[in-house]
Design a protein around this motif. Structure first.
Motif, mmCIF file in Angstrom:
data_model
loop_
_atom_site.group_PDB
_atom_site.id
_atom_site.type_symbol
_atom_site.label_atom_id
_atom_site.label_comp_id
_atom_site.label_asym_id
_atom_site.label_seq_id
_atom_site.Cartn_x
_atom_site.Cartn_y
_atom_site.Cartn_z
ATOM 1 N N VAL A 1 -23.126 -1.830 11.256
ATOM 2 C CA VAL A 1 -24.280 -3.211 11.354
ATOM 3 C C VAL A 1 -23.578 -4.558 10.166
ATOM 4 O O VAL A 1 -24.685 -5.323 10.102
ATOM 5 N N SER A 2 -22.397 -4.336 9.830
ATOM 6 C CA SER A 2 -22.093 -5.002 8.766
ATOM 7 C C SER A 2 -22.266 -6.482 9.325
ATOM 8 O O SER A 2 -21.803 -6.919 10.145
ATOM 9 N N ARG A 3 -22.507 -7.480 8.276
ATOM 10 C CA ARG A 3 -22.674 -9.303 8.525
ATOM 11 C C ARG A 3 -21.604 -9.622 8.163
ATOM 12 O O ARG A 3 -22.232 -9.431 5.833
ATOM 13 N N PRO B 1 -28.929 -18.792 -4.989
ATOM 14 C CA PRO B 1 -28.569 -18.786 -3.540
ATOM 15 C C PRO B 1 -28.826 -17.219 -3.227
ATOM 16 O O PRO B 1 -28.848 -16.776 -1.692
ATOM 17 N N ALA B 2 -28.527 -16.423 -4.596
ATOM 18 C CA ALA B 2 -28.747 -14.824 -4.014
ATOM 19 C C ALA B 2 -29.438 -14.559 -2.957
ATOM 20 O O ALA B 2 -30.841 -14.985 -3.195
ATOM 21 N N LEU B 3 -29.732 -13.990 -1.898
ATOM 22 C CA LEU B 3 -30.738 -13.338 -1.322
ATOM 23 C C LEU B 3 -32.123 -14.547 -1.076
ATOM 24 O O LEU B 3 -32.803 -14.475 -1.667
ATOM 25 N N PRO B 4 -31.109 -15.672 -0.172
ATOM 26 C CA PRO B 4 -32.341 -15.966 0.100
ATOM 27 C C PRO B 4 -33.873 -15.856 0.745
ATOM 28 O O PRO B 4 -33.656 -14.811 1.983
ATOM 29 N N GLN C 1 -33.718 -6.307 7.266
ATOM 30 C CA GLN C 1 -34.039 -7.736 6.673
ATOM 31 C C GLN C 1 -32.125 -8.586 5.657
ATOM 32 O O GLN C 1 -31.798 -9.503 5.086
ATOM 33 N N ARG C 2 -31.855 -8.888 7.260
ATOM 34 C CA ARG C 2 -30.744 -10.331 7.757
ATOM 35 C C ARG C 2 -30.985 -10.586 7.268
ATOM 36 O O ARG C 2 -29.579 -11.885 6.783
ATOM 37 N N HIS D 1 -24.794 -13.413 0.871
ATOM 38 C CA HIS D 1 -23.785 -13.285 0.113
ATOM 39 C C HIS D 1 -23.521 -11.679 0.454
ATOM 40 O O HIS D 1 -22.869 -10.575 -0.032
ATOM 41 N N ASN D 2 -23.153 -11.443 1.804
ATOM 42 C CA ASN D 2 -22.390 -10.025 2.657
ATOM 43 C C ASN D 2 -22.853 -9.254 1.922
ATOM 44 O O ASN D 2 -24.187 -8.245 1.479
#
Length: 295
Positions: free
Chosen positions: A74-76, A143-146, A187-188, A193-194
């Motif tokens: 499930v890597s995004r 910006p992380a975890l929008p 929680q996609r 940041h991957n």
């Protein structure tokens, strides 16, 4: 007692040599004999694996192992501008592969110049040791975890951690992997940041983090200052080289082994280490060319 873990693909073989050399330099000879080196890869050839094994032996590490594996299904990759799926391999280390009580994971784009083992002394079972991110200091303020701070207001202002250097009990590796996988599935929309965002989502919900001193993952900011002043607005510390930092992290698309990278003090120090690592490789009889700009 502990193993250093790296994730290296063909593109990062050369910097991987520098990390191994830096790790060896950071330890006494007796400590190296008691330390292990573990590498996960997607695509290294048998010849590459032999080179890394021979270098680890030459450097004095007591144990070495390399395995090929695939990242989480499930890597995004929300941001693939300069990062590949190899980044997700950091969650594929297992206790059976590491064969030590502790794993110290180290990114391949780093300059190791000091002992990285001290944070293990304060690490309790069930905790993951990590350093707060210098460019993304807090949830909801970067910006992380929008959208995460809006969805979970109680997370707003919590520290956000960089995944470039991690300390963990190997018995906790399955829980971390499951937590990251759950974040990627459920929680996609908060992933920017991957894998680092996925890890932070697990840390926020599990609360199982041991903050580590900033010097253990000090960002090299001189490259950014040569391009503009935005970094002054997000980094609160004095923006000068920190010679006492045990590790310098070259985050971002410009890397110190690339000829186009600005020649800051930290970049020059890195290139000196890399030249020495490549000399070791040549001494082992490896046909490993030097990157452009380092001849």
């Amino acid at each position: 007692m502990y193993a250093f873990g790296l994730c290296i693909d063909r593109h990062y073989l050369t910097p991987g040599l520098a990390v191994i050399t830096g790790l060896a330099d950071s330890l006494t000879l007796s400590a190296r004999r008691n330390a292990a080196l573990r590498i996960l890869t997607l695509d290294l050839s048998p010849a590459h694996a032999l080179l890394l094994s021979d270098l680890a032996k030459r450097a004095g590490f007591g144990s070495f192992d390399l395995a090929h594996c695939s990242p989480l299904r499930v890597s995004r990759m929300a941001d693939a501008s300069y990062i590949t799926l190899t980044t997700y391999l950091r969650f594929e280390f297992t206790a059976a592969f590491v064969r030590c009580p502790y794993l110290i994971y180290v990114d391949a784009d780093t300059l190791v110049r000091g002992d990285l083992t001290a944070p293990l002394n304060a690490l309790a079972t069930g905790e993951l040791g990590a350093v707060p991110d210098e460019f993304n200091p807090a949830v909801g303020e970067c910006p992380a975890l929008p959208g995460a701070a809006e969805r979970w207001p109680h997370f707003k202002g919590r520290p956000y951690y960089n995944a470039g250097l991690l300390w963990v009990h190997t018995t906790d590796l399955p829980d971390i992997r499951r937590g990251v996988e759950r974040a990627l599935v459920c929680q996609r929309r908060h992933i920017l940041h991957n894998d680092q965002d996925a890890l932070n989502l697990w840390l926020l919900h599990a609360g199982r983090v041991r903050p580590v001193d900033a010097g253990y993952n000090r960002f090299e900011v001189g490259r950014y200052l040569e391009r503009g002043n935005w970094v002054r607005r997000v980094v609160s510390r004095p923006l000068r080289p920190d010679p006492a930092a045990p590790l310098v992290h070259f985050v971002g698309p410009e890397k110190p082994w690339q000829a186009k990278c600005p020649r800051t003090d930290d970049v020059c120090e890195y290139r000196t280490l890399l030249r020495r690592a490549l000399r070791h490789a040549r001494a082992l009889g490896a046909a490993h060319p030097e990157p452009a700009g380092l001849r």
